[in-house]
Design a protein around this motif. Structure first.
Motif, PDB file in Angstrom:
ATOM      1  N   ALA A  58      29.087 102.382  79.306  1.00 16.90           N
ATOM      2  CA  ALA A  58      30.569 101.854  77.877  1.00 16.90           C
ATOM      3  C   ALA A  58      29.323 102.025  76.943  1.00 16.90           C
ATOM      4  O   ALA A  58      29.683 102.383  75.791  1.00 16.90           O
ATOM      5  CB  ALA A  58      30.539 100.483  78.503  1.00 16.90           C
ATOM      6  N   LEU A  59      27.624 101.306  76.733  1.00 17.23           N
ATOM      7  CA  LEU A  59      26.966 101.051  75.545  1.00 17.23           C
ATOM      8  C   LEU A  59      26.674 102.453  74.978  1.00 17.23           C
ATOM      9  O   LEU A  59      26.400 102.877  74.184  1.00 17.23           O
ATOM     10  CB  LEU A  59      26.177 100.382  75.917  1.00 17.23           C
ATOM     11  N   ASP A  60      26.394 103.341  75.733  1.00 18.34           N
ATOM     12  CA  ASP A  60      25.966 105.143  75.650  1.00 18.34           C
ATOM     13  C   ASP A  60      27.222 105.192  75.537  1.00 18.34           C
ATOM     14  O   ASP A  60      26.705 106.684  74.055  1.00 18.34           O
ATOM     15  CB  ASP A  60      25.323 106.085  76.834  1.00 18.34           C
ATOM     16  N   LEU A  61      28.711 105.448  75.484  1.00 17.87           N
ATOM     17  CA  LEU A  61      29.327 106.151  74.755  1.00 17.87           C
ATOM     18  C   LEU A  61      29.521 106.244  73.820  1.00 17.87           C
ATOM     19  O   LEU A  61      30.025 106.584  72.267  1.00 17.87           O
ATOM     20  CB  LEU A  61      31.222 105.750  75.693  1.00 17.87           C
ATOM     21  N   ILE A  62      29.721 104.090  73.068  1.00 15.78           N
ATOM     22  CA  ILE A  62      29.412 103.982  72.587  1.00 15.78           C
ATOM     23  C   ILE A  62      28.412 104.848  70.803  1.00 15.78           C
ATOM     24  O   ILE A  62      28.949 105.061  69.996  1.00 15.78           O
ATOM     25  CB  ILE A  62      29.939 102.424  71.901  1.00 15.78           C
ATOM     26  N   SER A  63      27.227 104.285  71.717  1.00 16.05           N
ATOM     27  CA  SER A  63      26.786 105.142  71.160  1.00 16.05           C
ATOM     28  C   SER A  63      26.764 107.055  70.655  1.00 16.05           C
ATOM     29  O   SER A  63      26.138 107.382  69.067  1.00 16.05           O
ATOM     30  CB  SER A  63      24.728 104.264  71.480  1.00 16.05           C
ATOM     31  N   SER A  64      27.034 107.145  71.353  1.00 11.98           N
ATOM     32  CA  SER A  64      26.994 108.864  71.389  1.00 11.98           C
ATOM     33  C   SER A  64      28.270 109.047  70.586  1.00 11.98           C
ATOM     34  O   SER A  64      28.049 109.543  69.577  1.00 11.98           O
ATOM     35  CB  SER A  64      27.487 109.217  72.617  1.00 11.98           C
ATOM     36  N   VAL A  65      29.259 108.143  70.220  1.00 17.08           N
ATOM     37  CA  VAL A  65      29.721 108.394  69.162  1.00 17.08           C
ATOM     38  C   VAL A  65      30.276 108.513  67.917  1.00 17.08           C
ATOM     39  O   VAL A  65      30.326 108.630  66.751  1.00 17.08           O
ATOM     40  CB  VAL A  65      31.751 107.622  69.993  1.00 17.08           C
ATOM     41  N   ARG A  66      28.711 107.190  68.146  1.00 13.60           N
ATOM     42  CA  ARG A  66      28.686 106.667  66.426  1.00 13.60           C
ATOM     43  C   ARG A  66      27.881 108.041  66.018  1.00 13.60           C
ATOM     44  O   ARG A  66      27.633 108.261  64.993  1.00 13.60           O
ATOM     45  CB  ARG A  66      27.716 105.267  66.359  1.00 13.60           C
ATOM     46  N   GLN A  67      26.950 108.618  66.741  1.00 11.79           N
ATOM     47  CA  GLN A  67      26.234 109.383  66.916  1.00 11.79           C
ATOM     48  C   GLN A  67      26.862 110.818  66.039  1.00 11.79           C
ATOM     49  O   GLN A  67      26.933 111.665  65.692  1.00 11.79           O
ATOM     50  CB  GLN A  67      24.932 110.048  67.508  1.00 11.79           C
ATOM     51  N   MET A  68      28.403 110.764  66.761  1.00 11.79           N
ATOM     52  CA  MET A  68      28.875 112.121  66.327  1.00 11.79           C
ATOM     53  C   MET A  68      28.729 112.443  65.156  1.00 11.79           C
ATOM     54  O   MET A  68      29.253 111.613  64.541  1.00 11.79           O
ATOM     55  CB  MET A  68      30.074 112.603  67.498  1.00 11.79           C
ATOM     56  N   GLU A  69      29.288 113.769  64.811  1.00 15.91           N
ATOM     57  CA  GLU A  69      30.607 114.234  62.806  1.00 15.91           C
ATOM     58  C   GLU A  69      31.376 112.924  63.235  1.00 15.91           C
ATOM     59  O   GLU A  69      32.517 113.527  63.769  1.00 15.91           O
ATOM     60  CB  GLU A  69      30.361 115.598  62.653  1.00 15.91           C
ATOM     61  N   GLY A  70      32.122 111.899  62.299  1.00 19.71           N
ATOM     62  CA  GLY A  70      32.635 111.737  61.917  1.00 19.71           C
ATOM     63  C   GLY A  70      33.339 110.323  63.160  1.00 19.71           C
ATOM     64  O   GLY A  70      33.831 109.458  62.593  1.00 19.71           O
ATOM     65  N   GLY A  71      31.893 110.083  63.514  1.00 18.70           N
ATOM     66  CA  GLY A  71      31.977 108.932  63.749  1.00 18.70           C
ATOM     67  C   GLY A  71      32.348 107.411  63.956  1.00 18.70           C
ATOM     68  O   GLY A  71      31.839 106.522  64.413  1.00 18.70           O
ATOM     69  N   LYS A  72      31.090 107.650  62.500  1.00 18.41           N
ATOM     70  CA  LYS A  72      30.798 106.017  61.747  1.00 18.41           C
ATOM     71  C   LYS A  72      32.447 105.373  61.474  1.00 18.41           C
ATOM     72  O   LYS A  72      32.241 105.065  61.186  1.00 18.41           O
ATOM     73  CB  LYS A  72      29.762 106.310  61.144  1.00 18.41           C
ATOM     74  N   ASP A  73      33.388 106.612  61.545  1.00 14.98           N
ATOM     75  CA  ASP A  73      34.757 106.162  61.030  1.00 14.98           C
ATOM     76  C   ASP A  73      35.489 105.634  62.153  1.00 14.98           C
ATOM     77  O   ASP A  73      36.442 104.986  61.982  1.00 14.98           O
ATOM     78  CB  ASP A  73      35.136 107.453  59.942  1.00 14.98           C
ATOM     79  N   VAL A  74      35.097 105.803  63.259  1.00 11.42           N
ATOM     80  CA  VAL A  74      36.009 105.472  64.202  1.00 11.42           C
ATOM     81  C   VAL A  74      35.537 103.576  64.544  1.00 11.42           C
ATOM     82  O   VAL A  74      34.350 103.097  63.881  1.00 11.42           O
ATOM     83  CB  VAL A  74      34.979 106.117  65.701  1.00 11.42           C
ATOM     84  N   ARG A  75      37.487 102.956  64.323  1.00 13.86           N
ATOM     85  CA  ARG A  75      36.937 101.481  64.543  1.00 13.86           C
ATOM     86  C   ARG A  75      37.190 101.413  66.231  1.00 13.86           C
ATOM     87  O   ARG A  75      37.574 102.300  67.222  1.00 13.86           O
ATOM     88  CB  ARG A  75      37.975 101.317  64.233  1.00 13.86           C
ATOM     89  N   ILE A  76      35.587 100.722  66.466  1.00 15.43           N
ATOM     90  CA  ILE A  76      35.433 100.614  68.177  1.00 15.43           C
ATOM     91  C   ILE A  76      35.554  99.048  68.494  1.00 15.43           C
ATOM     92  O   ILE A  76      34.765  98.384  67.774  1.00 15.43           O
ATOM     93  CB  ILE A  76      33.719 101.460  68.393  1.00 15.43           C
ATOM     94  N   TYR A  77      36.523  99.068  69.524  1.00 14.82           N
ATOM     95  CA  TYR A  77      36.847  97.513  70.341  1.00 14.82           C
ATOM     96  C   TYR A  77      35.716  97.752  71.605  1.00 14.82           C
ATOM     97  O   TYR A  77      35.599  98.651  72.357  1.00 14.82           O
ATOM     98  CB  TYR A  77      38.083  97.463  70.559  1.00 14.82           C
ATOM     99  N   TYR A  78      35.274  96.623  71.999  1.00 12.48           N
ATOM    100  CA  TYR A  78      34.946  96.460  73.040  1.00 12.48           C
ATOM    101  C   TYR A  78      34.880  95.663  73.856  1.00 12.48           C
ATOM    102  O   TYR A  78      35.521  94.375  73.335  1.00 12.48           O
ATOM    103  CB  TYR A  78      32.908  95.805  72.781  1.00 12.48           C
TER     104      TYR A  78
END
Length: 120
Positions: A58-78
């Protein structure tokens, strides 16, 4: 229509959330594990991502999404079963924006996600 992905290994949680959130005009995508969610995110990032804290990777998924192009715009709920400070901090460090306690119901999901659906 905004895209919302639920990454949770519980079929019941996914089914309930999908039924409720589809009614709020979200296109709801389900992933039963972090690997499947990552493949789907590589293809097209969702606007909102809900990640089960108990899911392996789960944590790897979140950090990987954040590193993707446009990933900073994704609203992530844990998604968590209980408010545990260490777990919340780990989610925040990985890049989660907010937390949601499970099990959730129609009222909680509507209050949490309706404002984002309307902003689309």
């Amino acid at each position: 229509m905004r895209r919302l992905m639920i990454a949770d290994d519980s079929a019941v949680i996914c089914k309930v959330a999908k039924r409720i959130l589809s009614g709020l005009d979200y296109l709801v995508i389900e992933a039963s594990n972090a690997g499947e969610a990552m493949i789907m995110c590589d293809a097209q990032l969702p606007d909102v991502l809900c990640v089960d804290s108990g899911m392996t990777g789960a944590l790897d998924l979140i950090s990987s999404v954040r590193q993707m192009e446009g990933g900073k715009d994704v609203r992530i709920y844990y998604l968590m079963i209980e408010k545990e400070f260490k777990q919340m901090m780990a989610g925040k460090r990985a890049g989660a924006d907010d937390f949601l306690l499970k099990p959730f119901d129609r009222r909680i999901l509507t209050e949490t996600f309706a404002p984002y659906a309307a902003a689309a």
